[in-house]
Design a protein around this motif. Structure first.
Motif, PDB file in Angstrom:
ATOM      1  N   ASN A 105       9.095   2.649  11.225  1.00 32.69           N
ATOM      2  CA  ASN A 105       8.759   1.578  10.292  1.00 32.69           C
ATOM      3  C   ASN A 105       8.906   0.195  10.927  1.00 32.69           C
ATOM      4  O   ASN A 105       8.100  -0.698  10.663  1.00 32.69           O
ATOM      5  CB  ASN A 105       9.639   1.661   9.038  1.00 32.69           C
ATOM      6  CG  ASN A 105       9.305   2.874   8.198  1.00 32.69           C
ATOM      7  OD1 ASN A 105       8.156   3.332   8.178  1.00 32.69           O
ATOM      8  ND2 ASN A 105      10.295   3.413   7.513  1.00 32.69           N
ATOM      9  N   TYR A 156      -2.360  -2.220   3.520  1.00 32.87           N
ATOM     10  CA  TYR A 156      -1.224  -1.825   2.694  1.00 32.87           C
ATOM     11  C   TYR A 156      -0.007  -2.712   2.983  1.00 32.87           C
ATOM     12  O   TYR A 156       0.770  -3.024   2.083  1.00 32.87           O
ATOM     13  CB  TYR A 156      -0.893  -0.346   2.952  1.00 32.87           C
ATOM     14  CG  TYR A 156       0.188   0.212   2.066  1.00 32.87           C
ATOM     15  CD1 TYR A 156      -0.036   0.440   0.716  1.00 32.87           C
ATOM     16  CD2 TYR A 156       1.440   0.530   2.588  1.00 32.87           C
ATOM     17  CE1 TYR A 156       0.954   0.966  -0.104  1.00 32.87           C
ATOM     18  CE2 TYR A 156       2.431   1.067   1.785  1.00 32.87           C
ATOM     19  CZ  TYR A 156       2.185   1.273   0.441  1.00 32.87           C
ATOM     20  OH  TYR A 156       3.167   1.795  -0.367  1.00 32.87           O
ATOM     21  N   TYR A 157       0.143  -3.123   4.211  1.00 36.09           N
ATOM     22  CA  TYR A 157       1.265  -3.967   4.611  1.00 36.09           C
ATOM     23  C   TYR A 157       0.842  -5.420   4.810  1.00 36.09           C
ATOM     24  O   TYR A 157       1.440  -6.146   5.598  1.00 36.09           O
ATOM     25  CB  TYR A 157       1.911  -3.420   5.890  1.00 36.09           C
ATOM     26  CG  TYR A 157       2.571  -2.083   5.673  1.00 36.09           C
ATOM     27  CD1 TYR A 157       3.801  -1.997   5.033  1.00 36.09           C
ATOM     28  CD2 TYR A 157       1.966  -0.910   6.098  1.00 36.09           C
ATOM     29  CE1 TYR A 157       4.414  -0.782   4.820  1.00 36.09           C
ATOM     30  CE2 TYR A 157       2.570   0.325   5.886  1.00 36.09           C
ATOM     31  CZ  TYR A 157       3.788   0.376   5.244  1.00 36.09           C
ATOM     32  OH  TYR A 157       4.389   1.582   5.029  1.00 36.09           O
ATOM     33  N   LYS A 158      -0.170  -5.857   4.064  1.00 33.37           N
ATOM     34  CA  LYS A 158      -0.742  -7.198   4.272  1.00 33.37           C
ATOM     35  C   LYS A 158       0.270  -8.326   4.083  1.00 33.37           C
ATOM     36  O   LYS A 158       0.215  -9.332   4.780  1.00 33.37           O
ATOM     37  CB  LYS A 158      -1.965  -7.408   3.393  1.00 33.37           C
ATOM     38  CG  LYS A 158      -1.719  -7.407   1.907  1.00 33.37           C
ATOM     39  CD  LYS A 158      -3.023  -7.523   1.136  1.00 33.37           C
ATOM     40  CE  LYS A 158      -2.813  -7.385  -0.348  1.00 33.37           C
ATOM     41  NZ  LYS A 158      -2.476  -6.062  -0.799  1.00 33.37           N
ATOM     42  N   GLU A 159       1.222  -8.163   3.160  1.00 34.98           N
ATOM     43  CA  GLU A 159       2.225  -9.223   2.947  1.00 34.98           C
ATOM     44  C   GLU A 159       3.051  -9.438   4.217  1.00 34.98           C
ATOM     45  O   GLU A 159       3.328 -10.572   4.600  1.00 34.98           O
ATOM     46  CB  GLU A 159       3.163  -8.882   1.767  1.00 34.98           C
ATOM     47  CG  GLU A 159       2.487  -8.856   0.418  1.00 34.98           C
ATOM     48  CD  GLU A 159       1.830  -7.517   0.097  1.00 34.98           C
ATOM     49  OE1 GLU A 159       2.143  -6.505   0.778  1.00 34.98           O
ATOM     50  OE2 GLU A 159       0.992  -7.481  -0.820  1.00 34.98           O
ATOM     51  N   LYS A 160       3.433  -8.354   4.853  1.00 34.41           N
ATOM     52  CA  LYS A 160       4.208  -8.456   6.101  1.00 34.41           C
ATOM     53  C   LYS A 160       3.363  -9.088   7.207  1.00 34.41           C
ATOM     54  O   LYS A 160       3.867  -9.874   8.007  1.00 34.41           O
ATOM     55  CB  LYS A 160       4.685  -7.068   6.551  1.00 34.41           C
ATOM     56  CG  LYS A 160       5.576  -6.379   5.586  1.00 34.41           C
ATOM     57  CD  LYS A 160       6.987  -6.828   5.773  1.00 34.41           C
ATOM     58  CE  LYS A 160       7.900  -5.990   4.873  1.00 34.41           C
ATOM     59  NZ  LYS A 160       9.213  -6.555   4.775  1.00 34.41           N
ATOM     60  N   ILE A 203       3.626  -2.140  12.426  1.00 34.20           N
ATOM     61  CA  ILE A 203       2.560  -3.146  12.480  1.00 34.20           C
ATOM     62  C   ILE A 203       2.141  -3.411  13.924  1.00 34.20           C
ATOM     63  O   ILE A 203       0.950  -3.486  14.232  1.00 34.20           O
ATOM     64  CB  ILE A 203       2.988  -4.439  11.756  1.00 34.20           C
ATOM     65  CG1 ILE A 203       3.106  -4.148  10.251  1.00 34.20           C
ATOM     66  CG2 ILE A 203       1.983  -5.559  12.005  1.00 34.20           C
ATOM     67  CD1 ILE A 203       3.669  -5.274   9.433  1.00 34.20           C
ATOM     68  N   ASP A 225       1.540   5.360  -1.335  1.00 30.93           N
ATOM     69  CA  ASP A 225       2.479   5.266  -0.219  1.00 30.93           C
ATOM     70  C   ASP A 225       2.443   6.536   0.626  1.00 30.93           C
ATOM     71  O   ASP A 225       2.454   6.474   1.863  1.00 30.93           O
ATOM     72  CB  ASP A 225       3.896   5.014  -0.752  1.00 30.93           C
ATOM     73  CG  ASP A 225       4.856   4.602   0.343  1.00 30.93           C
ATOM     74  OD1 ASP A 225       4.649   3.514   0.925  1.00 30.93           O
ATOM     75  OD2 ASP A 225       5.798   5.370   0.631  1.00 30.93           O
TER      76      ASP A 225
END
Length: 191
Positions: free
Chosen positions: A84, A134-138, A88, A8
């Motif tokens: 934050n 790293y933020y693939k789920e979002k 994206i 992170d």
């Protein structure tokens, strides 16, 4: 320190790496200091004898609009990565900007500067992709929300879809006619 916290922190460091360079590159464009050829002896040569790097940088330097608009986009991208909530969106914007810069650098800078700029931009693209991964789920959730249930509001007969390419082409003429008053006003003020 746990492995997840180290990863992170690494992603956070990559974010600030991109933020620094995007705002820095954007600022240099806003101040009109990135592009241009400052050695007049280069520009006095026949164009066929000038390396494409100098031709491109001269042309980019001549357009204030290009510098200001790309500088603003780079700064906006960098600022969006800070927060934050907008991370994206910022990384997607910056990714598109960096890919274009990579293409320009490969096409125009390697003759004079070698691979230094393409390698740096490639590293920035890799950093950007690691952040997105790293933020693939979002991103998956965002993609599903953007593409779910997209359809026309009404049903059309099958033959309508056959003529849509022609109608799409003809729309160019409609847009030209609709924007003609704007063009005439701009020409009037320009003279």
């Amino acid at each position: 320190m746990k492995k997840e916290k180290i990863i992170d922190f690494g992603i956070l460091a990559l974010r600030w790496y991109l933020i620094f360079y995007m705002i820095s590159y954007g600022w240099s464009k806003l101040t009109l200091s990135q592009f241009g050829v400052h050695d007049s002896s280069i520009l006095e040569k026949p164009i066929k004898d000038i390396d494409s790097f100098y031709v491109a940088w001269h042309l980019y330097g001549r357009s204030t609009f290009f510098n200001i608009s790309t500088g603003i986009l780079e700064i906006i991208g960098g600022i969006l990565i800070i927060f934050n909530r907008t991370l994206i969106i910022g990384t997607l914007l910056v990714l598109s900007i960096l890919v274009q810069i990579l293409i320009i650098d490969i096409a125009f800078t390697t003759g004079v500067l070698g691979l230094a700029l393409p390698i740096r931009i490639g590293g920035m693209i890799l950093s950007n992709l690691l952040i997105l991964y790293y933020y693939k789920e979002k991103i998956i959730i965002m993609w599903q929300n953007l593409t779910k249930g997209i359809t026309t509001k009404f049903k059309y007969k099958w033959w309508i879809y056959l003529i849509l390419p022609i109608i799409g082409f003809l729309m160019d003429f409609v847009i030209v006619i609709l924007t003609l008053p704007i063009k005439m006003l701009l020409n009037w003020f320009g003279n």
